[in-house]
Design a protein around this motif. Structure first.
Motif, PDB file in Angstrom:
ATOM      1  N   PHE A 206     -52.699  43.025   5.804  1.00  0.00           N
ATOM      2  CA  PHE A 206     -54.082  42.558   5.854  1.00  0.00           C
ATOM      3  C   PHE A 206     -54.470  42.152   7.275  1.00  0.00           C
ATOM      4  N   HIS A 207     -53.591  41.464   7.958  1.00  0.00           N
ATOM      5  CA  HIS A 207     -53.835  41.019   9.334  1.00  0.00           C
ATOM      6  C   HIS A 207     -54.062  42.222  10.253  1.00  0.00           C
ATOM      7  N   ILE A 208     -53.275  43.264  10.077  1.00  0.00           N
ATOM      8  CA  ILE A 208     -53.436  44.489  10.866  1.00  0.00           C
ATOM      9  C   ILE A 208     -54.800  45.117  10.591  1.00  0.00           C
ATOM     10  N   ARG A 209     -55.193  45.163   9.330  1.00  0.00           N
ATOM     11  CA  ARG A 209     -56.495  45.739   8.964  1.00  0.00           C
ATOM     12  C   ARG A 209     -57.641  44.943   9.596  1.00  0.00           C
TER      13      ARG A 209
ATOM     14  N   ARG B  37     -57.042  37.448  21.967  1.00  0.00           N
ATOM     15  CA  ARG B  37     -55.958  36.544  21.596  1.00  0.00           C
ATOM     16  C   ARG B  37     -54.644  37.099  22.112  1.00  0.00           C
ATOM     17  N   GLY B  38     -53.785  36.225  22.556  1.00  0.00           N
ATOM     18  CA  GLY B  38     -52.460  36.638  22.990  1.00  0.00           C
ATOM     19  C   GLY B  38     -51.540  36.883  21.808  1.00  0.00           C
ATOM     20  N   THR B  39     -50.456  37.575  22.060  1.00  0.00           N
ATOM     21  CA  THR B  39     -49.491  37.911  21.004  1.00  0.00           C
ATOM     22  C   THR B  39     -48.957  36.662  20.315  1.00  0.00           C
ATOM     23  N   ASP B  40     -48.653  35.640  21.091  1.00  0.00           N
ATOM     24  CA  ASP B  40     -48.115  34.409  20.513  1.00  0.00           C
ATOM     25  C   ASP B  40     -49.120  33.769  19.553  1.00  0.00           C
ATOM     26  N   GLY B  41     -50.389  33.739  19.947  1.00  0.00           N
ATOM     27  CA  GLY B  41     -51.422  33.173  19.084  1.00  0.00           C
ATOM     28  C   GLY B  41     -51.615  33.982  17.814  1.00  0.00           C
ATOM     29  N   LEU B  42     -51.547  35.298  17.949  1.00  0.00           N
ATOM     30  CA  LEU B  42     -51.679  36.166  16.775  1.00  0.00           C
ATOM     31  C   LEU B  42     -50.501  35.978  15.820  1.00  0.00           C
ATOM     32  N   ASP B  43     -49.303  35.863  16.390  1.00  0.00           N
ATOM     33  CA  ASP B  43     -48.109  35.640  15.562  1.00  0.00           C
ATOM     34  C   ASP B  43     -48.192  34.296  14.845  1.00  0.00           C
ATOM     35  N   ARG B  44     -48.672  33.281  15.555  1.00  0.00           N
ATOM     36  CA  ARG B  44     -48.812  31.945  14.943  1.00  0.00           C
ATOM     37  C   ARG B  44     -49.850  31.983  13.821  1.00  0.00           C
ATOM     38  N   GLU B  45     -50.954  32.666  14.075  1.00  0.00           N
ATOM     39  CA  GLU B  45     -52.000  32.775  13.052  1.00  0.00           C
ATOM     40  C   GLU B  45     -51.478  33.481  11.803  1.00  0.00           C
ATOM     41  N   LEU B  46     -50.707  34.538  11.992  1.00  0.00           N
ATOM     42  CA  LEU B  46     -50.127  35.250  10.854  1.00  0.00           C
ATOM     43  C   LEU B  46     -49.200  34.338  10.065  1.00  0.00           C
TER      44      LEU B  46
END
Length: 141
Positions: free
Chosen positions: A41-44, A58-67
């Motif tokens: 869902f996050h990818i979509r 957003r940076g990768t770290d922020g995206l990973d944290r959000e997921l």
């Protein structure tokens, strides 16, 4: 003999009742299944031409944290053993200018994800009902 029959009936009813009282978390398949659905869902969401703007810078770290927060939130809200440490939905989404159109796309992508993972109707309906209950705390326009 009557006592044995009574005990057998009682135990079978107890087992049936226990099976129908499983948490939504368990019925969805637990942590691994919720994680798989959340990742898809996050990818979509990030790839969508209209909704992608919310993740564009957003940076990768922020995206990973959000997921991870998404996974924890869903697990906690469906009766799982996870503890959600994020903010409440109104605080998280205030100022993002999420529109009715954004919400419609969000829900379409969410339903597509549930369909991809062949989530059973009862569980799908329960999850969708819960997500829909969050709309007023997320949509501003």
């Amino acid at each position: 003999m009557k006592k044995i029959i009574f005990i057998t009936i009682f135990l079978s009813l107890f087992v049936q009742a226990k099976e129908t009282t499983k948490s939504l978390y368990s019925r969805l398949g637990g942590y691994d299944a919720i994680t798989a659905v959340s990742k898809d869902f996050h990818i979509r969401l990030k790839a969508d031409p209209q909704l992608g703007r919310f993740w564009a810078y957003r940076g990768t770290d922020g995206l990973d944290r959000e997921l991870q927060l998404l996974i924890d939130y869903v697990c906690a809200k469906t009766g799982g053993p996870t503890f959600y440490t994020g903010r409440d939905m109104p605080t998280t989404h205030i100022g993002m200018k999420i529109s009715q159109s954004d919400w419609k796309i969000f829900m379409t992508l969410f339903k597509d994800t549930l369909k991809k993972f062949k989530v059973a109707k009862q569980e799908k309906d329960e999850v969708i009902e819960f997500i829909e209950s969050l709309k007023t705390s997320m949509v501003e326009l």
